[in-house]
Design an enzyme around this catalytic site. Structure first.
Site, PDB file in Angstrom:
ATOM      1  N   SER A 193       6.057  -2.487   4.854  1.00 16.15           N
ATOM      2  CA  SER A 193       5.919  -0.977   5.189  1.00 16.15           C
ATOM      3  C   SER A 193       7.061  -0.938   6.031  1.00 16.15           C
ATOM      4  CB  SER A 193       4.592  -0.527   6.164  1.00 16.15           C
ATOM      5  OG  SER A 193       4.645   0.608   6.288  1.00 16.15           O
ATOM      6  N   ASP A 347       0.884   4.105  -3.595  1.00 18.35           N
ATOM      7  CA  ASP A 347       1.723   3.960  -2.544  1.00 18.35           C
ATOM      8  C   ASP A 347       2.667   5.215  -2.333  1.00 18.35           C
ATOM      9  OD1 ASP A 347       2.935   3.401  -0.016  1.00 18.35           O
ATOM     10  OD2 ASP A 347       4.027   1.600  -0.959  1.00 18.35           O
ATOM     11  N   HIS A 377      -1.018   1.314  -0.267  1.00 12.84           N
ATOM     12  CA  HIS A 377      -0.214   0.910   1.060  1.00 12.84           C
ATOM     13  C   HIS A 377      -1.213   0.416   2.077  1.00 12.84           C
ATOM     14  CE1 HIS A 377       3.784   1.323   3.474  1.00 12.84           C
ATOM     15  NE2 HIS A 377       2.748   1.353   4.196  1.00 12.84           N
TER      16      HIS A 377
END
Length: 407
Positions: A193, A347, A377
């Site tokens: 991320s 995501d 995610h």
């Protein structure tokens, strides 16, 4: 006095029941969980628990007790990390920056690969504890020394504190490789991320550091690589899918970059940048760079709204390469080390990986790419969550470990 205490107790119980009921009705029963993710009940439970913690955090924030991110971090750090008998964990400090070193206990006749890992969490959540299972598993499976960097979080610490903390810790680690038994020719920077974005920034910045060992590779797991275009296919398809919704992503962006939340719709419409800026970067960010297979779940090009000059003046920090490393010039990108990129279908940031992959490949930089058709995610952090574990998390780490062992 007793009556007042009783009234307060009743009020707390009613409030607690209301929050639980709201979380269950809103997130467990009505959550947008695509069939492709698999384990829908797990996903609903996980999302419901996270939203419950966030909601309580917002309640405490309104009461002036603590900020929402502080409460969320307090809760997720209550979990006691599980010890792996095959991995030695050492607490470190680089100045005021906390870190943890993960080393396989088995002896090695040669220096090991070194991995500097920057955890995700949108700069407001996540910690050394939330990613402990990731670090332990990666160190063991890749037979590598893993340095986990515990950078300072927003909203208390704004941009660019996170990046500077990560750079400072990385420099100290690179200067001490012999002490940690690390091969200077096999140092990898990695992150998930927002941590993946930091790994990219570190690679770009350290191109100008001949005094340090050259970074061998970058490992990016569903990375956040720019903050300019919020109408790409993945944003349209996944804006309401947990665990990272558009609303949460924008909240994190505001916390870190000190952007007023009132600009949310302006940024989404693309009205925060002048036409000349879009003209410069569309060749790298445009949807034509996304393979057609990733548009099949739905995508409709949206014309950008006219420039809002005030929004541009307040948000142009988004053009800083420490926020948007994806828009670095070709002269920089072409010098970067080979990459291992992991993207997830469900995501919000999926297209960041696809765009970065294309840029590197177009410039001749080797790329190993893995796409998780059932991934979302934040899935990486479920690796040690017991019932809430998703098999995709181990698949990702096994692929990453295989890549590192092959360097």
């Amino acid at each position: 006095m007793v009556s007042l205490a009783l009234l307060l107790l009743v009020a707390v119980c009613v409030l607690s029941s209301g929050v639980w009921l709201w979380a269950i009705c809103t997130h467990f029963l009505r959550e947008d969980v695509p069939a492709g993710i698999g384990h829908p009940v797990k996903m609903r439970v996980l999302s419901c628990l996270i939203q419950l913690v966030i909601t309580w955090g917002l309640v405490f924030e309104k009461l002036g007790i603590c900020s929402m991110p502080q409460f969320v971090r307090f809760i997720h750090d209550l979990r006691v990390p599980k010890k792996d008998p095959d991995v030695l964990v050492t607490d470190l400090r680089f100045g005021t920056i906390r870190a943890k070193l993960y080393q396989p206990k088995a002896s090695s006749s040669t220096p090991r690969p070194g991995v500097v890992f920057y955890h995700g969490g949108g700069t407001v959540m996540g910690s050394l504890r939330t990613h402990h299972g990731v670090y332990s598993y990666l160190s063991k499976k890749s037979d590598a020394v893993v340095l986990a960097v515990g950078y300072r979080k927003s909203p208390k610490y704004k941009f660019p504190v996170m990046v500077r903390d990560c750079m400072a810790a990385t420099v100290q680690f690179l200067k001490s490789l012999n002490a940690y038994g690390v091969d200077p020719a096999r140092v990898v920077v990695a992150g998930d991320s927002v941590g993946g974005g930091v790994a990219t920034v570190v690679c770009q910045t350290f191109l100008n550091r001949p005094d340090l060992p050259r970074i061998r590779a970058q490992v990016l797991i569903y990375p956040a690589l720019h903050a300019l275009d919020f109408q790409s296919p993945s944003f349209q398809q996944n804006e309401k899918i947990p665990l990272l919704t558009w609303h949460l992503a924008f909240y994190c962006l505001c916390c870190y970059l000190d952007i007023n939340p009132s600009w949310q719709s302006t940024l989404k419409k693309g009205a925060h940048l002048p036409a000349k800026v879009w003209a410069k970067y569309d060749k790298w960010l445009g949807s034509e760079n996304i393979p057609e297979r990733f548009k099949k779940r739905g995508y409709q090009p949206v014309p950008r709204a006219p420039l809002n000059e005030d929004a541009y003046l307040e948000t142009r920090v988004l053009l800083n390469l420490m926020c948007s490393p994806l828009i670095a010039e070709d002269s920089v990108m072409s010098q970067l080390p080979e990459a291992c990129i992991v993207s997830c279908e469900y995501d919000l940031l999926r297209d960041h990986s696809l765009l970065y992959k294309k840029r590197l490949e177009d410039l001749g930089v080797p790329v190993t790419w893995h796409h998780m058709d059932d991934g979302f995610h934040g899935v990486l952090n479920t690796i040690d969550l017991g019932f809430l574990h998703f098999p995709c998390s181990k698949r990702i780490l096994n692929l990453v470990a295989h890549f590192i062992r092959g360097l």
